[in-house]
Motif scaffolding. Structure first.
Motif, PDB file in Angstrom:
ATOM      1  N   TRP A  66      -0.718   3.144   7.340  1.00  0.00           N
ATOM      2  CA  TRP A  66      -0.926   2.961   6.092  1.00  0.00           C
ATOM      3  C   TRP A  66      -2.171   3.326   5.318  1.00  0.00           C
ATOM      4  N   TRP A  68      -4.113   5.961   3.986  1.00  0.00           N
ATOM      5  CA  TRP A  68      -3.821   7.552   3.491  1.00  0.00           C
ATOM      6  C   TRP A  68      -5.033   8.337   3.846  1.00  0.00           C
ATOM      7  N   SER A  73      -2.028  10.150   8.702  1.00  0.00           N
ATOM      8  CA  SER A  73      -1.164   9.323   7.946  1.00  0.00           C
ATOM      9  C   SER A  73      -0.062  10.128   7.447  1.00  0.00           C
ATOM     10  N   VAL A  75       1.573   9.162   4.914  1.00  0.00           N
ATOM     11  CA  VAL A  75       1.729   8.515   3.229  1.00  0.00           C
ATOM     12  C   VAL A  75       1.263   9.381   2.366  1.00  0.00           C
ATOM     13  N   TYR A  76       2.195   9.422   1.317  1.00  0.00           N
ATOM     14  CA  TYR A  76       2.076  10.525   0.159  1.00  0.00           C
ATOM     15  C   TYR A  76       1.658   9.518  -1.209  1.00  0.00           C
ATOM     16  N   THR A  79       4.201   6.699  -2.197  1.00  0.00           N
ATOM     17  CA  THR A  79       4.921   5.807  -0.959  1.00  0.00           C
ATOM     18  C   THR A  79       4.816   4.405  -1.346  1.00  0.00           C
ATOM     19  N   HIS A 105       1.770   1.863  -1.385  1.00  0.00           N
ATOM     20  CA  HIS A 105       1.272   1.949  -0.223  1.00  0.00           C
ATOM     21  C   HIS A 105      -0.255   1.395  -0.014  1.00  0.00           C
ATOM     22  N   LYS A 195       1.221  15.296   0.354  1.00  0.00           N
ATOM     23  CA  LYS A 195       0.529  14.380  -0.314  1.00  0.00           C
ATOM     24  C   LYS A 195       0.786  13.926  -2.131  1.00  0.00           C
TER      25      LYS A 195
END
Length: 466
Positions: A66, A68, A73, A75-76, A79, A105, A195
């Motif tokens: 979580w 980024w 990670s 995550v984008y 998210t 996120h 991303k």
């Protein structure tokens, strides 16, 4: 064969020796690998049960996937949670009521950072330190070898009473080997490297994979790309994030609380989706080859919208790559500029010998409750779950079970041996009432109601007797 010293002093800092290298004895301290969400709740619950804890985190901050900023990670920028706020939060640390049903996120990151601060977890964490080996030692103890992230500095080995592995399973990309991919001249990236929608803007994009990330990225490509194809191997059930004005997981929990038989819950869900979404084949999507609950749920309210508006074109699986094009399983040839492989992740425990977790030839470990391995009572894995609900509450109760188990081994050895027998007998059992698809994506699939009931029985059995 490792040579273990017979100096069995358990004073913290006392030096032992293994294979000619010093081993620093940490006494009764427990080692936690990883300071993501699962690692944080492991530290917190072990502390509450009176254990000393050392946590090693390869990154420079908490929150794992979580965060980024972390290299690993997935995550984008866009998210959000796919589970709703009340079902996602830790049971002893609620998210703010003012937050939306599906937090961004960045909010989840701030939540986990506040969790770490509220329970004073940071003093237990060695940041910028990666674990490179975890080896069994005498007396059910463990030698943990660490070094600075990136391989800098000297290695250091410390001996611990127990180890809790919380290194996550959504960071090591699973990459398919399509014929001809090495000659393809366009850009190919795994979803973990995606991303921001600027990577797709104005380009012809092929998104491969029907999981939640694949659907989210396809939706972004549908809005930003010049053309978007979405390739899936099979049909899926696409669940809207809201049903009857409520987050779908809350409605699902309300139905589960009625304890209806699986066939009836499936019938209700099928009827509901037929009313809310309609016939998926009318949109050009393949008909699902399974019933609801037999695969990981796809929570997405926008995919059907964009398919219906023509900005996403559903296509079958990829057959092979060419220099400037891709041939699909139906013989169609398309010419994408960018291919995004949303093909999932594989678990990696490179610091553990495979036999320790009972890992099979495909890399799947055999664990009781997805947490406890056979033959190694002072080792546990937490967070190794793919659930139809949120992970954080499940990881919380997993780590409570781990803490109780470690404490019970000291206070009631006979009861602990009985639990060890159950671990041996039921390692690898899948906690799901439905017949789940056999694929790497579903290795750790559980029905959270079935799992929590089994976990509650375990917690009761491990409860210390006053």
């Amino acid at each position: 064969m490792s040579t273990l010293s017979h100096q069995e002093s358990h004073e913290p800092g006392a030096t032992l020796w293994r294979d000619g290298r010093p081993v620093y004895d940490r006494g009764d301290t427990v080692c936690v690998v990883g300071a993501g969400a699962s690692g944080l709740t492991a530290i917190k619950n072990l502390k509450e049960y009176g254990f000393g804890v050392d946590c090693y985190e390869r990154e420079t901050g908490v929150a794992g996937a979580w965060n980024w900023r972390h290299d690993r990670s997935p995550v984008y920028a866009s998210t959000h949670l796919i589970s709703s706020r009340p079902t996602t939060q830790f049971p002893d640390f609620p998210m703010p009521d003012t937050w939306p049903d599906y937090p961004h996120h960045s909010q989840v990151l701030s939540y986990l950072e506040r969790y770490a601060d509220h329970f004073d977890l940071r003093p237990h964490i060695w940041f910028g330190t990666e674990v490179i080996r975890v080896e069994p030692a005498e007396g059910d103890r463990w030698d943990v070898t660490t070094r600075s992230t990136g391989g800098y500095g000297a290695e250091r080995t410390s001996r611990y009473a127990a180890v809790v592995v919380a290194n996550g399973h959504n960071w090591s990309a699973k990459l398919p080997a399509y014929e001809g991919m090495e000659e393809y001249r366009g850009q190919v990236l795994h979803a973990s490297a995606y991303k921001d929608a600027t990577q797709l803007r104005g380009k012809r994009v092929l998104v491969v994979g029907g999981g939640n990330s694949g659907c989210d990225i396809a939706v972004e490509a549908g809005q930003q790309a010049a053309r978007c194809w979405h390739s899936t191997r099979r049909g899926y059930w696409y669940v809207p994030k809201y049903v009857l004005g409520r987050p779908v997981d809350q409605v699902n929990d309300a139905v589960a609380a009625l304890r209806l038989p699986l066939w009836l819950r499936q019938w209700i869900f099928h009827r509901t989706l037929r009313l809310l979404v309609g016939d998926l084949t009318r949109f050009g999507l393949p008909k699902p080859d399974h019933k609801v609950y037999e695969t990981h749920p796809i929570a997405n309210s926008q995919l059907i919208y964009h398919v219906g508006h023509g900005s996403i074109t559903p296509v079958p699986d990829v057959a092979r790559f060419h220099r400037n094009s891709v041939t699909l399983a139906n013989g169609q040839e398309i010419e994408p500029d960018v291919v995004v492989l949303a093909t999932g992740y594989l678990p990696r425990f490179e610091f553990l010998a495979p036999e320790i977790l009972g890992t099979d030839r495909d890399g799947r470990p055999a664990l009781y409750l997805n947490a406890f391995p056979r033959r190694f009572p002072t080792l546990a894995v937490v967070g190794l779950l793919q659930s139809d609900a949120a992970l954080l509450p499940l990881a919380h109760w997993q780590t409570v079970a781990v803490a109780r188990w470690l404490r019970l081994r000291e206070t009631a050895p006979e009861r602990a041996r009985a639990f060890a027998g159950r671990v041996d007998a039921e390692a690898g059992v899948r906690w799901h009432s439905a017949k789940v698809k056999e694929s790497t994506r579903h290795w750790f699939e559980i029905g959270h109601v079935d799992y929590l009931r089994a976990l509650q029985r375990t917690l009761d059995d491990l409860e210390a007797v006053a």
